[in-house]
Scaffold this active site. Structure first.
Site, PDB file in Angstrom:
ATOM      1  N   GLU A 176       0.824  -1.156   0.121  1.00 33.18           N
ATOM      2  CA  GLU A 176       0.008  -0.165   0.203  1.00 33.18           C
ATOM      3  C   GLU A 176       0.866   1.214   0.053  1.00 33.18           C
ATOM      4  OE1 GLU A 176      -2.193  -0.762   3.666  1.00 33.18           O
ATOM      5  OE2 GLU A 176      -1.059   0.561   4.850  1.00 33.18           O
ATOM      6  N   HIS A 226      -4.220   3.278   8.123  1.00 39.95           N
ATOM      7  CA  HIS A 226      -3.101   3.011   8.780  1.00 39.95           C
ATOM      8  C   HIS A 226      -2.004   3.829   9.113  1.00 39.95           C
ATOM      9  CE1 HIS A 226      -3.673  -1.229   6.622  1.00 39.95           C
ATOM     10  NE2 HIS A 226      -4.570  -1.380   7.712  1.00 39.95           N
TER      11      HIS A 226
END
Length: 713
Positions: A250, A294
């Site tokens: 990511e 995150h």
């Protein structure tokens, strides 16, 4: 078909770093010392792995241990400070020293809350436990940098995490973490992922394909990880049970680029015998400058975008996919193209599954599913912000005492063209703080000329490290006063970095010709701090009291109080021909939410109005609140609910959708729902029988296609 193209030569453009050499041994008295890299084989868990729990008698650890024991994990006991006896019929000991002596563990599952987690990991390193798995959320960044400074000095213990779902060997019936067990099946695909929810989607696709999994490693979505993609790749390469490999990355950091470098070398070494590798990178359309769920999902200065990392992996030889649902079919094709007998691989996987009795995710009755509230978190707050950024007008106040130590003046002028970039940030590959410097601040050059100089968190930057950084800034010929001030400024910033638990401190600096001294330019200041230190441990209150909530999006603040991560995505400029956002999204899990935005845009030409991660904490009330947040935006023409029930119960999400329809003015908007995973049957049945006109789908592609069709009406 390739999504993005980039020449292999571009692989050389990422910021370089110099990894510090271990300065001294810590903890172990063993004679032979190698290094932390030599502990990667500790990741090869299985039936032989003797597992203990730290925090064994806690509610979450107890429930998790029961499920793991039923799965076949060889749990031999656990530790709770001050307690001794039995728990779950297994030995309970008061400290790790006794546990190490009596139970001889190979691995420990650290189920300890964030404020104490760093210390618990250090105790496990001191006890020389081979594998340490830490699942806690919101551990302060500097606690983990202290941990990594210790790990680097030894060669006995390997860390997975923190803030990771853990590690599981379906083929070895061993789970250390909180992965949703019904999704997994024994087989021959190795998986490493940053995102928990994306890994569960990936696993489900691999399971449905019949290939199953050999070993799945969750590296976690925090800024730095104890085990990264290259570590996992080294294990998968030598594992005879692993026939193919999947990487799930990511936005943020260089893990995917490091993996690409490894893949290039691997393919050169092994040639046609190389195991096929497929990959995904989430966050391609993520908003620039925002942290999408995150803690590590942000791009630092000089780092590549998710789109660029996608291209780098593709150039290295990985087959790229845009949605994890595609991995099963892609891996079967790649295995066949590589000359491997897919029928035999599937057959072996099915035999393994039959031995264990886990045929597919649908055929095993699920135990009461774990939700994200079962994760080990601090009790401080439900907030999910993961950083405080001070603007140039706020930054001088906390910075000036340190500038005074360096004798550097602060100017409110813009930086001149010959200014240089100077700062302290985190090097995610080195797992340590670093000096981040560049001889140029010009945007066209900064990303290519920025270089990291890592240093040990406990010791601070050495004279040699600072000298190398100054040389890279091309200040060797600068006036002596400027060089002396640069040295002092780097030391002062490194001290502030530790004192205030910063994530990044940086600015543009120039040399005044008349005096030969330094000037730091206030408009370029970038001061970012880790809010986990404040939320989890009540540290740095003076810094975090500077947060200006009155300037933030009210909807985002409202979401925060409910444990929801919500970002309003901007519309393009009026002069732009780009499509206007009109799809509201509701997703569980940060990685899955990022990928949902990507897949909508890149595969279906749809544009979302928001990023929304309900988290694994999702309840019916949370789902209802999520709808309320989405509906505040008048741009929304259709709502897309994309749920993969790993830790989240699909049936509960469906009930939340019905609750929203009963109690919220839905403005007559169509709602498309995709529910897969844990309790998916109940969730789909509730939606189908609701009589509310909801449209339910199994597959992502079909659901997304319908969403875009409705949005374009």
């Amino acid at each position: 078909m390739a999504l993005f193209r980039r020449s292999p030569a571009s692989l050389a453009l990422r910021p370089r770093s110099t990894v510090p050499v271990a300065s001294r041994r810590t903890f172990s008295a063993s004679r032979t010392r190698c290094g932390y890299d030599d502990t990667v084989q500790n990741l090869r868990i299985g039936k032989h792995t003797r597992v203990i729990y730290q925090g064994f008698t806690g509610r979450v650890a107890t429930g998790n241990a029961k499920d793991s024991l039923a799965y076949g994990t060889n749990i031999v006991g656990g530790v709770t400070p001050g307690k001794e006896g039995e728990h779950l019929g297994l030995p309970l000991l008061p400290n790790l020293r006794k546990a190490k002596e009596q139970l001889k563990p190979d691995a420990t599952a650290v189920f300890v809350a964030a404020p104490q987690c760093g210390k618990a990991i250090e105790e496990a390193i001191e006890a020389e436990i081979g594998l340490i798995v830490s699942v806690a959320e919101h551990i302060p960044l500097h606690d983990m940098m202290r941990v990594f400074s210790i790990l680097r000095t030894q060669s006995k213990s390997r860390l997975v995490g923190a803030n990771a779902p853990g590690i599981i060997s379906p083929i070895g019936s061993c789970r250390i973490g909180f992965q949703p067990l019904p999704t997994f099946a024994p087989g021959h695909i190795g998986i490493v992922a940053k995102s928990g929810t994306l890994s569960y989607e990936t696993v489900a696709s691999i399971t449905r394909s019949g290939l199953g999994q050999s070993l799945c490693i969750g590296m976690g979505g925090d800024i730095i990880a104890g085990t990264n993609m290259v570590d996992a790749l080294r294990v998968f390469e030598s594992d005879p049970e692993t026939a193919g490999i999947v990487l799930v990355g990511e936005v943020g950091g260089r893990a995917e680029e490091d993996a690409a470098d490894w893949i290039v070398d691997y393919r050169k070494r092994v040639g046609e015998k190389a195991k096929p590798i497929a990959a995904l990178v989430g966050g391609i359309v993520a908003p620039e400058g925002r942290i999408t769920g995150h803690a590590g999902a942000w791009r630092g200065v000089g780092e590549r975008t998710a789109k660029e990392k996608y291209a780098v992996l593709e150039a290295a030889g990985a087959t790229m996919v845009q949605h994890p649902e595609d991995f099963g079919g892609v891996m079967k094709t790649l295995l066949s193209q590589s000359g491997r007998d897919v029928g035999k691989i599937v057959g072996n996987a099915q035999k393994q599954q039959q031995k264990r009795g886990y045929h597919t995710m649908r055929r095993r009755p699920a135990a009461a599913p774990y939700r994200q509230e079962s994760r080990i978190t601090s009790n401080a707050s439900k907030e999910q912000r993961r950083g405080l950024l001070l603007g140039p007008d706020q930054a001088p106040a906390p910075l000036e005492p340190y500038l005074g130590q360096a004798g550097v003046s602060l100017s409110d002028t813009e930086a001149p063209e010959d200014a240089f970039h100077l700062g302290v940030t985190v090097d995610r590959t080195a797992r340590s703080p670093c000096l981040a410097v560049s001889p140029s601040t010009q945007p066209s050059q900064l990303s290519q000329r920025l270089r990291h100089f890592p240093y040990d968190w406990r010791q601070g930057p050495t004279d040699a490290t600072i000298k190398s950084a100054i040389a890279h800034m091309q200040l060797d010929a600068a006036p002596p006063a400027a060089r002396a001030q640069t040295t002092a400024l780097l030391r002062a910033l490194a001290k502030m970095y530790t004192d205030k638990e910063a994530v990044t401190l940086s600015a543009s600096v120039s040399i005044t010709p008349s005096s030969g001294t330094l000037t730091l330019h206030q408009p370029t200041l970038h001061l970012q701090f880790d809010d986990a230190a404040f939320r989890s441990c009540n540290r740095q209150e003076d810094i975090h009291s500077l947060r200006r909530k009155n300037l933030e999006d009210p909807a985002e603040l409202e979401a925060e109080t409910h444990g929801i991560v919500f970002l309003t995505l901007p519309s393009p400029a009026a002069s732009s021909t780009a499509a206007q956002p009109n799809i509201g999204t509701l997703v569980n899990g940060a990685g899955l939410a990022m990928n949902t935005l990507d897949a909508l845009a890149l595969q279906h030409s749809g544009t979302a109005t928001n990023f929304l991660d309900t988290g694994g904490k999702a309840t019916a009330a949370t789902v209802k609140k999520s709808f309320e947040l989405i509906l505040q935006d008048p741009r929304v023409k259709v709502i897309f609910v994309n749920i993969f029930g790993g830790l989240t119960d699909g049936g509960m999400v469906a009930e939340g959708i019905l609750l929203a329809f009963r109690e919220v003015d839905m403005r007559g908007l169509p709602v498309v729902v995709r529910i897969r995973g844990t309790n998916e049957g109940k969730g789909q049945r509730v939606i189908a029988e609701s009589g509310l006109g909801l449209e339910a789908f199994d597959g992502f592609a079909e659901a997304a296609g319908r969403v875009v069709e409705l949005a374009n009406r």
